[in-house]
Enzyme design. Structure first.
Site, PDB file in Angstrom:
ATOM      1  N   ARG A 151       0.742  -1.224  -0.053  1.00  0.00           N
ATOM      2  CA  ARG A 151      -0.077  -0.058   0.199  1.00  0.00           C
ATOM      3  C   ARG A 151       0.989   1.344   0.151  1.00  0.00           C
ATOM      4  O   ARG A 151       0.323   2.204   0.755  1.00  0.00           O
ATOM      5  CB  ARG A 151      -1.021   0.088   1.368  1.00  0.00           C
ATOM      6  N   ASN A 193       2.546  -7.265   8.018  1.00  0.00           N
ATOM      7  CA  ASN A 193       2.545  -8.553   7.475  1.00  0.00           C
ATOM      8  C   ASN A 193       3.873  -9.045   7.250  1.00  0.00           C
ATOM      9  O   ASN A 193       4.582  -8.748   6.256  1.00  0.00           O
ATOM     10  CB  ASN A 193       2.018  -8.642   5.867  1.00  0.00           C
ATOM     11  N   LYS A 272       0.712  -8.163  14.055  1.00  0.00           N
ATOM     12  CA  LYS A 272      -0.715  -8.655  13.530  1.00  0.00           C
ATOM     13  C   LYS A 272      -0.889 -10.076  13.653  1.00  0.00           C
ATOM     14  O   LYS A 272       0.064 -11.041  12.800  1.00  0.00           O
ATOM     15  CB  LYS A 272      -0.414  -8.054  12.012  1.00  0.00           C
ATOM     16  N   GLU A 276      -6.101 -12.089   8.703  1.00  0.00           N
ATOM     17  CA  GLU A 276      -6.022 -12.233   7.244  1.00  0.00           C
ATOM     18  C   GLU A 276      -4.639 -13.295   6.952  1.00  0.00           C
ATOM     19  O   GLU A 276      -3.882 -12.863   6.125  1.00  0.00           O
ATOM     20  CB  GLU A 276      -5.387 -10.524   6.641  1.00  0.00           C
ATOM     21  N   ARG A 326     -18.558  -7.888   9.498  1.00  0.00           N
ATOM     22  CA  ARG A 326     -17.006  -7.660   9.755  1.00  0.00           C
ATOM     23  C   ARG A 326     -16.899  -6.451  10.629  1.00  0.00           C
ATOM     24  O   ARG A 326     -15.820  -6.351  11.665  1.00  0.00           O
ATOM     25  CB  ARG A 326     -16.460  -7.287   8.253  1.00  0.00           C
ATOM     26  N   LYS A 350      -7.951   0.450  15.017  1.00  0.00           N
ATOM     27  CA  LYS A 350      -8.192   1.374  13.582  1.00  0.00           C
ATOM     28  C   LYS A 350      -9.155   2.287  13.998  1.00  0.00           C
ATOM     29  O   LYS A 350     -10.116   1.882  14.889  1.00  0.00           O
ATOM     30  CB  LYS A 350      -8.583   0.539  12.567  1.00  0.00           C
ATOM     31  N   ASP A 355     -11.910  -0.489   7.467  1.00  0.00           N
ATOM     32  CA  ASP A 355     -10.635  -0.403   7.135  1.00  0.00           C
ATOM     33  C   ASP A 355     -10.202   0.747   6.270  1.00  0.00           C
ATOM     34  O   ASP A 355      -9.941   0.755   4.972  1.00  0.00           O
ATOM     35  CB  ASP A 355     -10.266  -1.744   5.840  1.00  0.00           C
ATOM     36  N   GLU A 377      -5.121   3.955  15.451  1.00  0.00           N
ATOM     37  CA  GLU A 377      -4.383   4.013  14.136  1.00  0.00           C
ATOM     38  C   GLU A 377      -5.217   4.576  13.052  1.00  0.00           C
ATOM     39  O   GLU A 377      -6.234   4.139  12.985  1.00  0.00           O
ATOM     40  CB  GLU A 377      -4.058   2.154  13.862  1.00  0.00           C
ATOM     41  N   GLU A 383      -4.458   4.542   0.892  1.00  0.00           N
ATOM     42  CA  GLU A 383      -5.113   3.281   0.203  1.00  0.00           C
ATOM     43  C   GLU A 383      -6.309   3.402  -0.380  1.00  0.00           C
ATOM     44  O   GLU A 383      -6.743   2.960  -1.537  1.00  0.00           O
ATOM     45  CB  GLU A 383      -5.206   2.180   1.156  1.00  0.00           C
TER      46      GLU A 383
END
Length: 658
Positions: A151, A193, A272, A276, A326, A350, A355, A377, A383
């Protein structure tokens, strides 16, 4: 640093007022040395002088460190405040710690001539939040899908190239300088990630992280590292990462000890997990608190913290199932764990429940766990807000979230222990790809220092620092382009809080049904009768009930829900009348036409500033505006056409909809 690199908000001319005067710096230590070096450089450029206590004439500016330098005290943020005073044309900055002296210096730079002129003043300045951090989603090895920076819309990584840390770190030091100038004090240098190459940064490649930390340290910026929860397995020699296994605890304790041997002022870990596809404690039947506390225990002897991201949800759900939501996930996962997290574990949430969409409510998890440390966050990298090809200044969005009062009392900015942003910086000559996206990075730093700051006043600071001496026409033009850019982007993209109408994967450009039938759980449920997601407690997913009163009551009913969030909380007919007096379908048509017109007008205003902005900067922004206008028209035509075909309701103004 290469002269071709844009200086962003610290061009040499920003130091003119300080550099023409006589300045005395009192204090010793690395950060005091940084301050002294900044003053000396400014004086060389503009004819002033760095003087000593025995100088014949008094100094115009005194920068005094009254306590220890504090540059090596892990977890100690009490040294960041300073006192600024002015009287009779002389200014003083007094600080008890090195970081405070550094921030005081940049306060004087921001003030310019006003630092020395006017009546007597005495002001105390200290950050509202102890940790003000950027998370870089930078990969050491280029990822086959996400590339060097996940991103990332500003080129490659500042830190990593060719599978290793960059040899030359001058630009990293310059980056630390920019961050200190807006109050950011921590950076996580790799992607949350964590892939195999990045996992090794924790152990056999910690020396590369130490080199980066050394480049950031002179500006008071501490280094953090994203780690994989499965590190004891990925890096060996264990076959388990069970957080309650003594061997796993010992492994993390040993690895962490070696990190601090290499980086004594290391800030801590970012994780994390069970999100995902990332490994986490669920594999062992353990909780997120178990996982976070494992790392917190390893960090505790050194004053470090673990930032445990709350971005956890089912990304393999059945799109046919309207009961799965979600938006509910973070609250459902973490609220039952209230009181279970260690004192040096920080839950990183977040700002919205989904998202980083162009419009979301504030996450109900914020404020729901008063006994757990909280980091809020946000996403500076754009993005879902134009990917730094579109102008979208996010200061008003962030300010709105930080001023939100979850219980009707305390604002989010006061509930948080930390504010974190996903960085929008890369190795592009303009740092952020789109030169005007620099305003987002600067604004984040200033709002992290003071969440109650008025964002447009912060934008004034950025304009004055980035374009010193900017006249009324340039400053006015920049405000015209930036002030309303977030609402403009919202107008020509996703309406009324519905979100996610983007192309899957890369997330750029319109894709109204892009995720509608995917397992990621982001739906608008548009049909021939209406649009929106029913998240009420009475007939929907129950998400609205996760909020405390009065918000749960406000969001529960379509009649009381704010227009801008209506389709986030409710499925309504196209003829539903908004508080604005328009129907939903007419609002969709009108805003998409208006958004394009506003983007075209911003492009025109920028073109008119060609004689006031450096040629390279003006050309880069002009090129981006061409793409923004093209994309805005595409959004308008695809969204309006989609909803015309769904609803069968024509535009009451008779405009062409394809």
């Amino acid at each position: 640093m290469d002269d071709a690199i844009d200086p962003a908000w610290l061009p040499d001319t920003a130091f003119r007022a300080l550099g023409t005067r006589r300045t005395l710096v009192r204090g010793t230590g690395p950060l005091a040395g940084t301050v002294r070096g900044e003053v000396a450089a400014a004086c060389r450029r503009f004819g002033g002088a760095l003087v000593h206590d025995d100088a014949a004439a008094p100094a115009d500016l005194v920068l005094e460190l009254t306590g220890g330098d504090g540059s090596g005290a892990v977890g100690d943020f009490d040294d960041e405040g300073f006192v600024y005073a002015r009287a009779d044309g002389r200014a003083t900055v007094t600080a008890s710690g090195g970081r405070g002296l550094l921030y005081g210096l940049f306060h004087v730079v921001r003030l310019g001539e006003a630092a020395f002129l006017g009546g007597p003043v005495r002001e105390e300045h200290r950050p509202a939040l102890a940790l003000r951090m950027l998370d870089h989603w930078d990969n050491v090895a280029v990822h086959p899908v996400m590339g060097q920076v996940e991103r990332g819309y500003a080129g490659g990584s500042l830190f990593w190239s060719g599978g290793r840390a960059r040899d030359g770190l001058d630009r990293v030091r310059a980056y630390g300088r920019l961050l200190a100038a807006c109050g950011i004090n921590a950076v996580c240098v790799n992607n949350v990630n964590v892939h195999e190459a990045e996992a090794h940064l924790l152990t056999d490649r910690i020396g590369e992280v130490a080199a980066i930390a050394g480049a950031l340290r002179p500006y008071g910026v501490r280094t953090h590292l994203s780690v994989t929860f499965a590190a004891p397995v990925v890096l060996g020699p264990l076959s388990t990462a069970d957080p309650l296994d003594a061997r796993v605890r010992d492994w993390w304790a040993g690895a962490t000890r070696r990190v601090y041997e290499a980086i004594p002022d290391f800030g801590g870990y970012v994780v994390k997990a069970d999100s995902e596809g990332r490994p986490g404690p669920f594999a062992y039947g353990r909780t997120h608190a178990d996982g976070a506390n494992l790392l917190a225990a390893a960090l505790a002897p050194y004053g470090g913290t673990v930032h445990w991201r709350a971005f956890v949800y089912d990304h393999r759900q059945d799109w046919r199932d309207r009961s799965t939501d979600r938006a509910r996930a973070a609250y459902d996962h973490f609220v039952p764990l209230e009181g279970a997290f260690a004192a040096n574990a920080v839950l990183q949430v977040k700002h919205g429940p989904m998202d980083f969409q162009v419009r979301e409510p504030v996450s109900p998890l914020i404020g729901a766990m008063p006994g757990t440390r909280l980091a809020v966050e946000v996403q500076a990298t754009q993005e879902y807000t134009g990917q730094q090809r579109h102008v979208c200044w996010l200061g008003p969005m962030w300010s709105e979230a930080l001023r939100f009062r979850p219980d009707g009392g305390t604002a989010v900015g006061r509930l948080a222990d930390a504010l974190v942003a996903v960085s929008n910086v890369g190795d592009d000559p303009f740092w952020t790809g789109h030169p005007l996206a620099q305003a987002n990075l600067y604004t984040f730093g200033r709002l992290a220092w003071n969440p109650a700051a008025e964002p447009h006043a912060v934008l004034d600071e950025w304009i004055a620092l980035t374009h010193p001496g900017a006249g009324r026409r340039l400053a006015g033009g920049l405000h015209t382009v930036l002030d309303g850019s977030w609402p403009t982007y919202e107008k020509y993209t996703a309406p009324l809080g519905v979100g996610f109408m983007v192309q899957p994967g890369h997330h750029y450009g319109p894709g109204v049904d892009g995720y509608e039938y995917s397992p990621w759980g982001t739906y608008h449920f548009a049909d021939r009768d209406g649009v929106g997601v029913d998240r009420s407690a009475a007939t929907g997913t129950g998400y609205a009930a996760q909020y405390a009163k009065p918000w749960s009551e406000l969001y529960e009913s379509p009649g009381s829900c704010p227009d801008e969030l209506l389709l986030f909380f409710h499925h309504v007919p196209y003829g539903h009348v908004l508080h604005s007096g328009k129907t939903v379908i007419q609002h969709i048509y009108d805003t998409h036409f208006e958004g394009v017109e506003e983007a075209e007008e911003a492009r025109r205003v920028w073109a008119g500033l060609v004689d006031l902005v450096g040629p390279a900067r003006h050309a880069r922004v002009a090129e981006r505006f061409e793409e923004q206008v093209r994309s805005a028209r595409e959004w308008r035509d695809q969204v309006n056409s989609y909803f015309l075909r769904k609803s069968g309701v024509p535009d009451e103004r008779g405009r062409t909809i394809y």
